[in-house]
Design a protein around this motif. Structure first.
Motif, PDB file in Angstrom:
ATOM      1  N   ASP A  78       0.852  -1.187   0.000  1.00 13.27           N
ATOM      2  CA  ASP A  78       0.000   0.000   0.000  1.00 13.27           C
ATOM      3  C   ASP A  78       0.890   1.241   0.000  1.00 13.27           C
ATOM      4  N   ILE A  79       0.471   2.248  -0.739  1.00 16.13           N
ATOM      5  CA  ILE A  79       1.216   3.511  -0.797  1.00 16.13           C
ATOM      6  C   ILE A  79       0.655   4.452   0.259  1.00 16.13           C
ATOM      7  N   VAL A  80       1.487   4.872   1.181  1.00 17.34           N
ATOM      8  CA  VAL A  80       1.068   5.782   2.246  1.00 17.34           C
ATOM      9  C   VAL A  80       1.773   7.121   2.038  1.00 17.34           C
ATOM     10  N   SER A  81       0.975   8.146   1.768  1.00 26.11           N
ATOM     11  CA  SER A  81       1.515   9.461   1.418  1.00 26.11           C
ATOM     12  C   SER A  81       0.953  10.518   2.367  1.00 26.11           C
ATOM     13  N   PRO A  82       1.795  11.185   3.140  1.00 29.27           N
ATOM     14  CA  PRO A  82       1.295  12.253   4.014  1.00 29.27           C
ATOM     15  C   PRO A  82       0.975  13.512   3.209  1.00 29.27           C
ATOM     16  N   LEU A  83      -0.198  14.063   3.480  1.00 32.06           N
ATOM     17  CA  LEU A  83      -0.639  15.304   2.846  1.00 32.06           C
ATOM     18  C   LEU A  83      -0.507  16.426   3.875  1.00 32.06           C
ATOM     19  N   LEU A  84       0.295  17.442   3.555  1.00 32.86           N
ATOM     20  CA  LEU A  84       0.408  18.599   4.439  1.00 32.86           C
ATOM     21  C   LEU A  84      -0.755  19.526   4.116  1.00 32.86           C
ATOM     22  N   THR A  85      -1.739  19.539   4.997  1.00 33.33           N
ATOM     23  CA  THR A  85      -2.962  20.293   4.731  1.00 33.33           C
ATOM     24  C   THR A  85      -2.709  21.802   4.849  1.00 33.33           C
ATOM     25  N   ASP A 102      -3.765   6.741   2.460  1.00 36.86           N
ATOM     26  CA  ASP A 102      -3.464   5.473   1.781  1.00 36.86           C
ATOM     27  C   ASP A 102      -3.944   5.619   0.348  1.00 36.86           C
ATOM     28  N   ARG A 103      -2.989   5.711  -0.587  1.00 36.49           N
ATOM     29  CA  ARG A 103      -3.311   6.004  -1.993  1.00 36.49           C
ATOM     30  C   ARG A 103      -3.463   4.745  -2.841  1.00 36.49           C
ATOM     31  N   GLY A 104      -3.652   3.618  -2.193  1.00 39.62           N
ATOM     32  CA  GLY A 104      -3.964   2.410  -2.954  1.00 39.62           C
ATOM     33  C   GLY A 104      -2.856   1.370  -2.943  1.00 39.62           C
ATOM     34  N   TRP A 105      -3.168   0.268  -3.593  1.00 39.42           N
ATOM     35  CA  TRP A 105      -2.305  -0.924  -3.595  1.00 39.42           C
ATOM     36  C   TRP A 105      -1.560  -1.047  -4.908  1.00 39.42           C
ATOM     37  N   ILE A 106      -0.295  -1.491  -4.823  1.00 39.08           N
ATOM     38  CA  ILE A 106       0.485  -1.804  -6.022  1.00 39.08           C
ATOM     39  C   ILE A 106       1.065  -3.210  -5.855  1.00 39.08           C
ATOM     40  N   PRO A 107       1.249  -3.941  -6.949  1.00 40.65           N
ATOM     41  CA  PRO A 107       1.767  -5.313  -6.836  1.00 40.65           C
ATOM     42  C   PRO A 107       3.283  -5.330  -6.658  1.00 40.65           C
ATOM     43  N   ILE A 139       6.029   2.763  -8.687  1.00 39.87           N
ATOM     44  CA  ILE A 139       5.235   3.546  -7.737  1.00 39.87           C
ATOM     45  C   ILE A 139       4.723   4.797  -8.440  1.00 39.87           C
ATOM     46  N   PRO A 140       3.414   5.017  -8.480  1.00 38.87           N
ATOM     47  CA  PRO A 140       2.880   6.205  -9.152  1.00 38.87           C
ATOM     48  C   PRO A 140       3.438   7.485  -8.540  1.00 38.87           C
ATOM     49  N   ALA A 141       3.764   8.432  -9.407  1.00 38.54           N
ATOM     50  CA  ALA A 141       4.306   9.707  -8.931  1.00 38.54           C
ATOM     51  C   ALA A 141       3.224  10.521  -8.228  1.00 38.54           C
ATOM     52  N   LEU A 142       3.636  11.233  -7.197  1.00 42.60           N
ATOM     53  CA  LEU A 142       2.709  12.086  -6.472  1.00 42.60           C
ATOM     54  C   LEU A 142       2.444  13.374  -7.247  1.00 42.60           C
ATOM     55  N   PRO A 143       1.228  13.895  -7.161  1.00 39.83           N
ATOM     56  CA  PRO A 143       0.967  15.207  -7.767  1.00 39.83           C
ATOM     57  C   PRO A 143       1.890  16.262  -7.158  1.00 39.83           C
ATOM     58  N   ALA A 144       2.401  17.132  -7.997  1.00 40.60           N
ATOM     59  CA  ALA A 144       3.335  18.151  -7.521  1.00 40.60           C
ATOM     60  C   ALA A 144       2.632  19.449  -7.157  1.00 40.60           C
ATOM     61  N   THR A 145       1.316  19.489  -7.327  1.00 38.27           N
ATOM     62  CA  THR A 145       0.561  20.705  -7.068  1.00 38.27           C
ATOM     63  C   THR A 145      -0.369  20.505  -5.874  1.00 38.27           C
ATOM     64  N   PRO A 171      -6.732  17.978  -8.544  1.00 38.23           N
ATOM     65  CA  PRO A 171      -6.815  17.295  -9.833  1.00 38.23           C
ATOM     66  C   PRO A 171      -6.470  15.810  -9.712  1.00 38.23           C
ATOM     67  N   GLU A 172      -7.063  15.028 -10.592  1.00 39.36           N
ATOM     68  CA  GLU A 172      -6.925  13.581 -10.524  1.00 39.36           C
ATOM     69  C   GLU A 172      -5.500  13.157 -10.804  1.00 39.36           C
ATOM     70  N   GLY A 173      -4.972  12.291  -9.953  1.00 40.23           N
ATOM     71  CA  GLY A 173      -3.625  11.779 -10.130  1.00 40.23           C
ATOM     72  C   GLY A 173      -3.632  10.293 -10.441  1.00 40.23           C
ATOM     73  N   VAL A 174      -2.420   9.730 -10.518  1.00 39.83           N
ATOM     74  CA  VAL A 174      -2.266   8.291 -10.755  1.00 39.83           C
ATOM     75  C   VAL A 174      -2.041   7.622  -9.411  1.00 39.83           C
ATOM     76  N   ASN A 175      -2.895   6.701  -9.075  1.00 41.05           N
ATOM     77  CA  ASN A 175      -2.828   6.043  -7.774  1.00 41.05           C
ATOM     78  C   ASN A 175      -2.688   4.536  -7.943  1.00 41.05           C
ATOM     79  N   GLY A 176      -2.632   3.853  -6.815  1.00 37.46           N
ATOM     80  CA  GLY A 176      -2.707   2.406  -6.847  1.00 37.46           C
ATOM     81  C   GLY A 176      -4.160   1.964  -6.944  1.00 37.46           C
ATOM     82  N   VAL A 177      -4.391   0.694  -6.714  1.00 42.55           N
ATOM     83  CA  VAL A 177      -5.754   0.161  -6.706  1.00 42.55           C
ATOM     84  C   VAL A 177      -6.412   0.594  -5.403  1.00 42.55           C
ATOM     85  N   LEU A 178      -7.458   1.403  -5.503  1.00 37.78           N
ATOM     86  CA  LEU A 178      -8.092   1.937  -4.306  1.00 37.78           C
ATOM     87  C   LEU A 178      -8.912   0.867  -3.590  1.00 37.78           C
TER      88      LEU A 178
END
Length: 256
Positions: free
Chosen positions: A110-117, A126-131, A142-148, A202-209
């Protein structure tokens, strides 16, 4: 014709100790069955509460994350699965992967990405599952995180417990124990919960939600009733056996 008697007319002693021993066994066995039955009923209540929370919260109107969470506070059970909205920027250098996660029986991460609010608090997503990759050990791409700046909708899950005997690295963890992650990061964090990503704008590339959970009552009710029935049946059979044994002992003592 008179019935046989012991010499001197003495009456035979009924084996009271043996009978009391049988009775004690019956009581202990029945008590154990009742306790096991109560445990199954308690588990049934827990499952029904989970089903109710999913039915009530899963599709409810999203609320701002700061309305439901505060830093260093536990997530109330009644808020599990509620969707929240948070706006901010991901912190790529703090992203980690959770190992030993499965999707339809396939192992991965699982991809765990902290969002600084915008409020200055980290919200773990948790941005989803990757094999796994072909080597069977490392993750696939690993899908790249949105830069914006992004606005995410995520459903709240309680922080996971620490797994004994498991070791973590800077980028690979065994469980989403948010308190431990916050201590490592040294940044104010919502430590009582993390969010399962639902949407991102905006929609990004994630793992399997993560899909909607399918929770059923299982066999807890039938097991609870079976334990009660087992207690009654075994108790009756044990008491019959003790009466037969006592009767035979008395008969032998009387010479019948």
């Amino acid at each position: 014709m008179s019935s046989p008697s012991r010499p001197g007319g003495a009456r035979p002693k009924v084996p009271v100790r043996r009978w009391l021993g049988y009775l004690a066994l019956v009581v202990v066995f029945a008590a154990a069955c009742v306790l096991l039955s109560k445990w199954q009923f308690a588990r049934l209540d827990e499952v029904r509460a989970q089903m109710e929370r999913v039915a009530t919260n899963y599709d409810s109107q999203p609320a701002p994350v700061a309305e439901l969470l505060t830093p260093d506070a536990a997530l109330p059970s009644g808020d599990q699965w509620k969707p929240v909205i948070a706006t901010g920027r991901y912190v790529p250098e703090l992203q980690v992967l959770v190992r030993n996660r499965t999707n339809e029986g396939t192992a991965g991460f699982d991809i765990v990405s902290p969002l600084l609010t915008n409020e200055g608090v980290l919200f773990v997503i948790d941005r989803g599952w990757i094999p796994m990759a072909a080597d069977g050990r490392s993750p696939s791409a690993i899908p790249a995180l949105p830069a914006t700046t992004v606005t995410v909708t995520a459903r709240l899950r309680p922080t996971e417990p620490v797994l004994a005997g498991q070791s973590d690295t800077a980028t690979l963890i065994s469980t989403i124990h948010v308190v431990e992650l916050a201590q490592k990061w040294g940044v104010t964090t919502y430590t009582g919960a993390y969010g399962l990503l639902a949407t991102e704008n905006p929609e990004g590339v994630n793992g399997v939600l993560a899909p909607r959970p399918e929770i059923t009552e299982g066999n807890h009710l039938s097991y609870a009733l079976q334990w009660l029935a087992f207690a009654m049946l075994r108790s009756k059979s044990r008491m019959r056996a003790s009466r037969r044994t006592t009767s035979c002992s008395v008969s032998v003592a009387m010479g019948v």
